[in-house]
Scaffold this active site. Structure first.
Site, PDB file in Angstrom:
ATOM      1  N   HIS A 174       0.869  -1.190   0.000  1.00 13.14           N
ATOM      2  CA  HIS A 174       0.000   0.000   0.000  1.00 13.14           C
ATOM      3  C   HIS A 174       0.901   1.233   0.000  1.00 13.14           C
ATOM      4  CE1 HIS A 174      -3.810   2.072   1.836  1.00 13.14           C
ATOM      5  NE2 HIS A 174      -3.137   2.897   1.052  1.00 13.14           N
ATOM      6  N   HIS A 197       1.374   4.837  -2.419  1.00  9.95           N
ATOM      7  CA  HIS A 197       1.000   5.702  -3.557  1.00  9.95           C
ATOM      8  C   HIS A 197       2.282   6.361  -4.049  1.00  9.95           C
ATOM      9  CE1 HIS A 197      -3.333   5.448  -2.533  1.00  9.95           C
ATOM     10  NE2 HIS A 197      -2.859   5.295  -1.306  1.00  9.95           N
ATOM     11  N   HIS A 204      -9.555   0.994  -1.331  1.00 11.72           N
ATOM     12  CA  HIS A 204      -9.502   1.621  -0.015  1.00 11.72           C
ATOM     13  C   HIS A 204     -10.926   1.531   0.555  1.00 11.72           C
ATOM     14  CE1 HIS A 204      -5.710   3.189  -1.364  1.00 11.72           C
ATOM     15  NE2 HIS A 204      -5.570   4.046  -0.373  1.00 11.72           N
ATOM     16  N   GLU A 223     -11.310   3.450   5.773  1.00  7.99           N
ATOM     17  CA  GLU A 223     -10.274   4.378   6.269  1.00  7.99           C
ATOM     18  C   GLU A 223     -11.012   5.477   7.039  1.00  7.99           C
ATOM     19  OE1 GLU A 223      -8.210   6.614   3.213  1.00  7.99           O
ATOM     20  OE2 GLU A 223      -6.563   7.183   4.559  1.00  7.99           O
ATOM     21  N   ASP A 254       1.747   3.997   2.879  1.00  9.21           N
ATOM     22  CA  ASP A 254       0.737   4.856   2.243  1.00  9.21           C
ATOM     23  C   ASP A 254       1.388   6.009   1.464  1.00  9.21           C
ATOM     24  OD1 ASP A 254      -1.879   5.372   1.560  1.00  9.21           O
ATOM     25  OD2 ASP A 254      -2.491   6.181   3.492  1.00  9.21           O
ATOM     26  N   ASP A 255       1.743   7.090   2.150  1.00  5.22           N
ATOM     27  CA  ASP A 255       2.314   8.287   1.500  1.00  5.22           C
ATOM     28  C   ASP A 255       3.521   8.754   2.314  1.00  5.22           C
ATOM     29  OD1 ASP A 255       0.104   8.872  -0.545  1.00  5.22           O
ATOM     30  OD2 ASP A 255      -0.998   8.645   1.329  1.00  5.22           O
TER      31      ASP A 255
HETATM   32  N1  ADE Z   1      -4.440   8.803  -1.941  1.00  6.81           N
HETATM   33  C1  ADE Z   1      -3.209   8.861  -1.416  1.00  6.81           C
HETATM   34  N2  ADE Z   1      -3.236   8.502  -0.125  1.00  6.81           N
HETATM   35  C2  ADE Z   1      -4.527   8.187   0.166  1.00  6.81           C
HETATM   36  C3  ADE Z   1      -5.194   7.734   1.321  1.00  6.81           C
HETATM   37  N3  ADE Z   1      -4.568   7.537   2.480  1.00  6.81           N
HETATM   38  N4  ADE Z   1      -6.513   7.522   1.248  1.00  6.81           N
HETATM   39  C4  ADE Z   1      -7.173   7.729   0.110  1.00  6.81           C
HETATM   40  N5  ADE Z   1      -6.597   8.146  -1.004  1.00  6.81           N
HETATM   41  C5  ADE Z   1      -5.277   8.379  -0.983  1.00  6.81           C
HETATM   42 ZN    ZN Z   2      -3.738   4.760   0.464  1.00  5.60          ZN
END
Ligand code: ADE
Ligand code: ZN
Length: 339
Positions: free
Chosen positions: A14, A16, A194, A197, A275-276
């Site tokens: 996971h 991005h 997703h 969340e 994630d990011d």
């Molecule tokens: N795009 C990038 N990170 C995300 C996240 N945590 N939730 C939904 N979309 C995303």
């Molecule tokens: Zn994500």
């Protein structure tokens, strides 16, 4: 435990790619492409990375993605992440990308696909990391826009393993995207989404029943529904949890309140991911370490999370066995060290 985590073989499922854009590269690409940024300095960008919820993060994230214009930019972004992944002993990664955030700015999909996929090939060749690519639809855009994007992506079908669903979850249920997910599966692609969340457990049921997902991304709100937990446990549907992301986006006030350990104890197939990472200041190992420190995970828990990451990946069964053997050999060697 930190040393055990550093060298632990693991998969990241996971991630991005647009979320790996470190402020240093953001500034370099803005200069390369003559784009003005809302920050005066790299330090000011780091300062701005404080979020109240998912939407406040997404605003900053899409703004950052606007510095990506040329094939080389997508290559550089992806390559920088893969080098970091190598340092953290990530053996396999499945990367999300958001084509609509680029094609909506007028970029040809080919520029995005070529830049990213060349970096993935280079990593397979020189870094010994295996890779997969997941095309993610933006759920706050229309179902028709997702279908158009899917049609545009068909010539690149060979580069993509699965489709996903991301962006603003609230009021954008999985049911909105049944058609495009049906088409993706008809074209031999796997599906993920997703779900849970920020959205309710009902969205997790929809992702499973309507989009027929092979994995659920986040899914941390599943504990609100006992029947759902039973189903996830029985079917061992993998969950790609991102603990630091959930705290940074205020799903939970502190890591101590994060349900990761409870989810493991309930027998769910949980994995840990970043994630990011550029926006949350934490790559995958920092997620393992912080969760482990604050939730008091055992070495056995950490081993299970890494094993789940390989089991939940989209690699072939023989490749899964190879990765798990590497993990088991690592654990055995560490037991010897600890005696
Ligand atoms: N795009 C990038 N990170 C995300 C996240 N945590 N939730 C939904 N979309 C995303
Ligand atoms: Zn994500």
């Amino acid at each position: 435990m930190d040393d055990f985590i550093n060298l632990l073989p693991k998969a990241e499922l996971h991630l991005h790619i647009e979320g790996t854009l470190q402020p240093e590269l953001l500034f370099e690409l803005a200069e390369r492409n003559k784009i003005s940024l809302p920050y005066k300095s790299i330090e000011e960008a780091y300062e701005a990375y404080k979020f109240q919820d998912l939407q406040s993060f997404l605003n900053v994230y899409y703004q950052g993605s606007a510095v990506l214009l040329q094939e080389q930019d997508f290559f550089d972004l992806t390559w920088a992440y893969l080098q970091k992944a190598k340092q953290q002993n990530v053996r396999h990664v499945e990367i999300f990308f958001d084509p609509q955030s680029h094609t909506n700015r007028g970029l040809p999909l080919e520029v995005v696909m070529t830049g990213i996929s060349h970096a993935l090939k280079e990593a397979e060749r020189t870094l010994d990391i295996s890779t997969g690519l997941i095309l993610s639809f933006l759920r706050d855009l229309s179902a028709e826009a997702a279908l158009e994007t899917f049609q545009e992506a068909i010539p690149f079908r060979g580069l993509i393993q699965a489709v996903g669903l991301d962006s603003a979850e609230r009021n954008n249920p999985p049911s909105k995207f049944v058609n495009v997910f049906d088409k993706a599966r008809e074209n031999g692609l796997l599906t993920v989404a997703h779900a849970g969340e920020e959205g309710p457990p009902a969205y997790i049921w929809e992702a499973m029943d309507l989009l027929k997902v092979s994995r659920l991304d986040h899914c941390v709100r599943c504990l609100e529904d006992d029947q759902l937990v039973e189903r996830l446990k029985k079917e061992q549907i993998p969950l790609t949890v991102c603990p630091i992301s959930n705290v940074k986006l205020r799903g939970f006030d502190t890591m101590a309140q994060h349900p990761l350990k409870k989810m493991l104890e309930k027998g769910l197939c949980v994995t840990v991911n970043s994630d990011d990472p550029a926006y949350f200041g934490a790559y995958v190992n920092e997620n393992y370490k912080q969760a482990s420190d604050i939730l008091h995970l055992s070495q056995e828990n950490i081993y299970q999370l890494a094993k789940n990451s390989f089991l939940a990946s989209f690699v072939s069964e023989p490749q899964k066995e190879k990765f798990i053997k590497e993990l088991d050999d690592y654990r055995t060697s560490q037991k010897c060290v600890n005696l």
